[in-house]
Design an enzyme around this catalytic site. Structure first.
Site, PDB file in Angstrom:
ATOM      1  N   THR A  23     -24.815 -85.745  69.116  1.00  0.00           N
ATOM      2  CA  THR A  23     -24.295 -87.146  69.041  1.00  0.00           C
ATOM      3  C   THR A  23     -22.906 -87.340  69.307  1.00  0.00           C
ATOM      4  OG1 THR A  23     -26.467 -87.920  67.944  1.00  0.00           O
ATOM      5  CG2 THR A  23     -24.629 -89.179  68.024  1.00  0.00           C
ATOM      6  N   THR A 144     -26.645 -83.290  64.503  1.00  0.00           N
ATOM      7  CA  THR A 144     -26.967 -83.069  63.129  1.00  0.00           C
ATOM      8  C   THR A 144     -28.449 -82.606  62.948  1.00  0.00           C
ATOM      9  OG1 THR A 144     -27.637 -85.488  62.975  1.00  0.00           O
ATOM     10  CG2 THR A 144     -25.508 -85.054  62.493  1.00  0.00           C
ATOM     11  N   ASP A 145     -29.632 -82.569  63.800  1.00  0.00           N
ATOM     12  CA  ASP A 145     -30.755 -82.217  63.616  1.00  0.00           C
ATOM     13  C   ASP A 145     -30.948 -80.936  63.198  1.00  0.00           C
ATOM     14  OD1 ASP A 145     -31.242 -85.088  64.456  1.00  0.00           O
ATOM     15  OD2 ASP A 145     -31.828 -84.545  66.520  1.00  0.00           O
TER      16      ASP A 145
HETATM   17  N1  ASN Z   1     -30.156 -85.510  68.227  1.00  0.00           N
HETATM   18  C1  ASN Z   1     -28.832 -85.478  67.737  1.00  0.00           C
HETATM   19  C2  ASN Z   1     -28.547 -83.906  67.834  1.00  0.00           C
HETATM   20  O1  ASN Z   1     -28.883 -83.327  66.580  1.00  0.00           O
HETATM   21  C3  ASN Z   1     -28.617 -86.086  66.416  1.00  0.00           C
HETATM   22  C4  ASN Z   1     -27.014 -86.264  66.158  1.00  0.00           C
HETATM   23  O2  ASN Z   1     -26.212 -85.145  66.515  1.00  0.00           O
HETATM   24  N2  ASN Z   1     -26.635 -86.966  65.288  1.00  0.00           N
HETATM   25  O3  ASN Z   1     -28.082 -83.429  68.787  1.00  0.00           O
END
Ligand code: ASN
Length: 393
Positions: A23, A144-145
């Site tokens: 993200t 983050t995932d």
């Molecule tokens: N869907 C995103 C990822 O993991 C979520 C994030 O980065 N906050 O790439």
């Protein structure tokens, strides 16, 4: 990934940023967020918190993928770090006024971290190994995932690590007004550039965690990660303070990219059928994290299910017993836990499932070890991922 340019000056420290996606650099397109190639560095260049254009001109950094942070006035105070979490080194972090000069290597294609695979862990690891001597520390920008999986995997893959590798990202794109990306990237860069932390860490929402202790607990809050069984190594407030670094200066740094893919995660639930368990444990499965109840318990009134587990361990499948609970450890305090020991499972202690799974993948790939040696290794503390046993490297 692109090329790395060398910058050398005694008044600067160099950090390599490996930007994999997530993200932090995403932009909205057709109503959803997706990464955009070749836009990140140009965006950062316009952010005075993350790039000092005037200084960059002075030292001739214009027009490439190397940026420089503004001077960090708090750094001149220096920090004490005492080892309270573990008995390791007490590190006096050097007073430094040095600028952090950072080079961004952009992944191609950029990935939402849901698309990260075992091969990507190898690519990131090899890039760090290649540039290890050229940089003071490393930042990995990651979605983050699956960040907790990558942090865990890299912690095992990086053998004899003596420099900081800091994973971070954000919940809101860095180019949006209310983003957590600036704080997270800035903190990670300062830690990687100015601190002696020989660990794979995850920095998020002002907290520096041991990478193999974290799990993502919130899909909406900036405070997205938790390290339920180990306090943060450091907290970034006005100053950054912390404890518990681990180091192994005894041997040459090496990244082991051999990982076994025949691993899996299975969560027990009341009524799970023996057919499901048996199917899951079939070849080519070699290592399983079984997420059990409470302190490592399973039904002891299900001989069929226990026999399926026993048959798999007899056939040399390594099964780790990890709790479904966010916090706490596996202990054979109940008869319902003892039956899993009897079935040949290994206690995962207070390891996260992410750590146990990537540890299995790392250990099972060690061709020189027989199954008993692999089981023994799974029961040891390799990188501070678990609160029992002796550390080995
Ligand atoms: N869907 C995103 C990822 O993991 C979520 C994030 O980065 N906050 O790439």
């Amino acid at each position: 990934m692109g090329n790395v340019q060398a910058v050398t000056s005694p008044s600067e420290v160099k950090v390599l940023v490996i930007y994999t996606g997530g993200t932090i650099g995403m932009t909205p397109k057709d109503g959803v967020l997706a990464p955009e190639a070749n836009a990140f560095v140009e965006g950062l260049r316009k952010m005075p918190m993350l790039h000092d254009e005037e200084y960059a001109k002075k030292i001739g950094l214009e027009g490439n993928n190397t940026l420089v942070l503004p001077r960090d006035s708090t750094a001149s105070r220096g920090f004490w770090c005492s080892s309270t979490v573990e008995e390791k080194t007490i590190t006096r972090l050097t007073k430094t006024n040095k600028r952090v000069v950072y080079t961004v290597l952009e992944y191609s294609p950029l990935l939402d971290s849901s698309n990260i695979s075992i091969e990507d862990w190898g690519t990131i690891g090899k890039e760090i190994e290649k540039e290890y001597e050229n940089f003071k520390g490393f930042v990995i920008l990651h979605g983050t995932d699956t960040m907790a999986y990558t942090a865990s995997a890299l912690s095992f893959m990086c053998e004899h690590l003596c420099k900081p590798i800091i994973l971070t990202g954000s919940q809101v794109p860095i180019f949006e007004m209310k983003s957590d990306g600036t704080d997270n990237l800035l903190g990670a860069l300062l830690i990687a550039g100015q601190f002696e932390i020989p660990e794979v860490c995850l920095y998020f929402c002002k907290k520096l965690f041991r990478g193999n202790r974290v799990t993502k607990v919130n899909a909406e809050s900036f405070d997205a990660f938790s390290s339920p069984n180990l306090d943060p190594l450091a907290v970034a407030d006005v100053e950054i303070s912390g404890s518990g670094w681990r180091a192994d200066h005894t041997a040459q740094f090496h990244v082991s990219t051999e990982l076994n893919r025949n691993v899996g995660l299975l969560r027990l639930f009341p009524g799970i059928t023996t057919a499901t368990v048996t199917a899951f444990l079939q070849q080519p499965m070699e290592g399983v994290v079984l997420e059990t109840y409470g302190s490592g318990n399973a039904p002891n009134n299900r001989p069929d299910l226990l026999a399926a587990l026993k048959e798999a361990t007899d056939n040399e499948v390594i099964i780790m017993n990890c709790t479904q609970c966010l916090k706490g450890t596996v202990s054979a305090s109940y008869a319902t836990g003892q039956v899993l020991n009897d079935a040949g499972l290994i206690s995962g202690g207070d390891m996260t499932s992410e750590a146990a799974l990537s540890k299995l993948s790392y250990v099972l790939a060690k061709k020189e070890l027989d199954v008993n040696a692999k089981k023994k290794m799974m029961g040891q503390d390799l990188r501070g991922e678990v609160s029992y046993g002796a550390k080995t490297n």
